[in-house]
Scaffold this active site. Structure first.
Site, mmCIF file in Angstrom:
data_model
loop_
_atom_site.group_PDB
_atom_site.id
_atom_site.type_symbol
_atom_site.label_atom_id
_atom_site.label_comp_id
_atom_site.label_asym_id
_atom_site.label_seq_id
_atom_site.Cartn_x
_atom_site.Cartn_y
_atom_site.Cartn_z
ATOM 1 N N GLY A 100 -5.129 -8.039 12.454
ATOM 2 C CA GLY A 100 -5.897 -8.256 11.223
ATOM 3 C C GLY A 100 -6.423 -9.659 10.992
ATOM 4 N N ASP A 108 -3.533 -12.211 7.783
ATOM 5 C CA ASP A 108 -4.638 -11.681 6.971
ATOM 6 C C ASP A 108 -4.222 -11.459 5.523
ATOM 7 O OD1 ASP A 108 -2.965 -9.548 7.616
ATOM 8 O OD2 ASP A 108 -4.545 -8.251 8.386
ATOM 9 N N ASP A 162 1.519 -8.315 1.619
ATOM 10 C CA ASP A 162 1.631 -7.189 0.686
ATOM 11 C C ASP A 162 3.076 -7.177 0.183
ATOM 12 O OD1 ASP A 162 1.334 -4.773 -0.603
ATOM 13 O OD2 ASP A 162 0.919 -3.598 1.170
ATOM 14 N N ASP A 192 -8.360 -3.402 8.708
ATOM 15 C CA ASP A 192 -8.813 -2.070 9.119
ATOM 16 C C ASP A 192 -8.296 -0.950 8.237
ATOM 17 O OD1 ASP A 192 -6.049 -2.285 10.004
ATOM 18 O OD2 ASP A 192 -6.430 -0.450 11.136
HETATM 19 P P1 5GP Z 1 3.573 -6.304 4.341
HETATM 20 O O1 5GP Z 1 4.536 -6.317 5.488
HETATM 21 O O2 5GP Z 1 3.467 -7.630 3.627
HETATM 22 O O3 5GP Z 1 3.849 -5.171 3.396
HETATM 23 O O4 5GP Z 1 2.184 -5.943 4.931
HETATM 24 C C1 5GP Z 1 1.492 -6.836 5.662
HETATM 25 C C2 5GP Z 1 0.581 -6.186 6.667
HETATM 26 O O5 5GP Z 1 0.099 -4.909 6.214
HETATM 27 C C3 5GP Z 1 -0.614 -7.049 6.818
HETATM 28 O O6 5GP Z 1 -0.446 -7.876 7.934
HETATM 29 C C4 5GP Z 1 -1.748 -6.073 7.018
HETATM 30 O O7 5GP Z 1 -1.921 -5.855 8.388
HETATM 31 C C5 5GP Z 1 -1.287 -4.812 6.366
HETATM 32 N N1 5GP Z 1 -1.895 -4.630 5.022
HETATM 33 C C6 5GP Z 1 -1.338 -4.876 3.812
HETATM 34 N N2 5GP Z 1 -2.186 -4.588 2.812
HETATM 35 C C7 5GP Z 1 -3.315 -4.146 3.400
HETATM 36 C C8 5GP Z 1 -4.587 -3.695 2.878
HETATM 37 O O8 5GP Z 1 -4.877 -3.639 1.676
HETATM 38 N N3 5GP Z 1 -5.522 -3.345 3.816
HETATM 39 C C9 5GP Z 1 -5.282 -3.390 5.159
HETATM 40 N N4 5GP Z 1 -6.268 -3.018 5.963
HETATM 41 N N5 5GP Z 1 -4.103 -3.805 5.670
HETATM 42 C C10 5GP Z 1 -3.135 -4.172 4.800
HETATM 43 MG MG MG Z 2 -1.621 -8.054 9.538
#
Ligand code: 5GP
Ligand code: MG
Length: 179
Positions: free
Chosen positions: A45, A100, A103, A159
């Protein structure tokens, strides 16, 4: 904008993204003056964000790549897998993790844990986007270009099931498709 089976709406223009990336680079230019960090792009990403960010910094820098995966479709699956490791030795080096989007923070928590074991001198986090209300881990985000709503977005490297990374602008899932 249709991506696979979902409808998305324009959310952040390419111009606004580039302005925010430049502002983030200015912060790094102040903090890394006289240093030579490794900027580690988290694939897939962050590849477009990292490419724009590294061209805006004015200190000497090495670039590295790591790949982690956690998302399938619109939701994080909770488990984070390291798919490809960094080629460089990070012992004693300053690291800037270029991601990127943050979350829940689970992915970044895992990345930071991996760097701790590798003996880096310092590890800072630079992300393009953050969904602050969804953060459930206790990680520190040192640099963030933009805070966004808690909705699923695509474009500028991000994506939906492998599609939409090449969109210049960032798009948000249409309310009608958010089920
Ligand atoms: P986390 O581990 O913080 O929950 O998620 C992080 C990863 O989830 C990011 O590196 C990204 O690749 C993906 N991600 C989180 N939110 C989004 C979103 O709204 N759109 C997309 N395409 N990917 C997301
Ligand atoms: Mg990512």
């Amino acid at each position: 904008m249709q991506v696979l089976d979902k409808e998305f709406e324009l959310y952040i223009t390419h111009e606004e993204i580039l302005n925010k990336v430049k502002a983030l680079a200015e912060e790094l230019n102040k903090d890394y003056n006289g240093k030579c960090p490794i900027m580690v792009c988290i694939l897939n990403g962050a590849f477009i964000f990292a490419a724009d960010l590294v061209r805006e910094v004015n200190f000497p820098v090495e670039i590295g790549f790591m790949k982690y995966s956690s998302y399938v479709g619109l939701d994080t699956v909770g488990t984070v897998d390291k798919v490809a490791d960094l080629a460089q030795d990070v012992k004693g080096r300053d690291i800037i993790v270029v991601e990127d989007i943050i979350d829940t923070g689970y992915t970044m928590e895992r990345i930071l844990c991996d760097f701790k074991e590798k003996g880096a001198a310092s590890v800072k986090v630079a992300c393009l986007l953050q969904k602050p209300k969804k953060l459930i881990t206790n990680i520190k985000v040192d640099y963030c270009a933009l805070d966004i709503k808690n909705e699923f977005i695509v474009g500028y490297g991000l994506d939906y099931n492998g599609h939409g990374r090449n969109l210049k602008d960032i798009y948000i899932l249409s309310p009608d498709d958010n089920d």
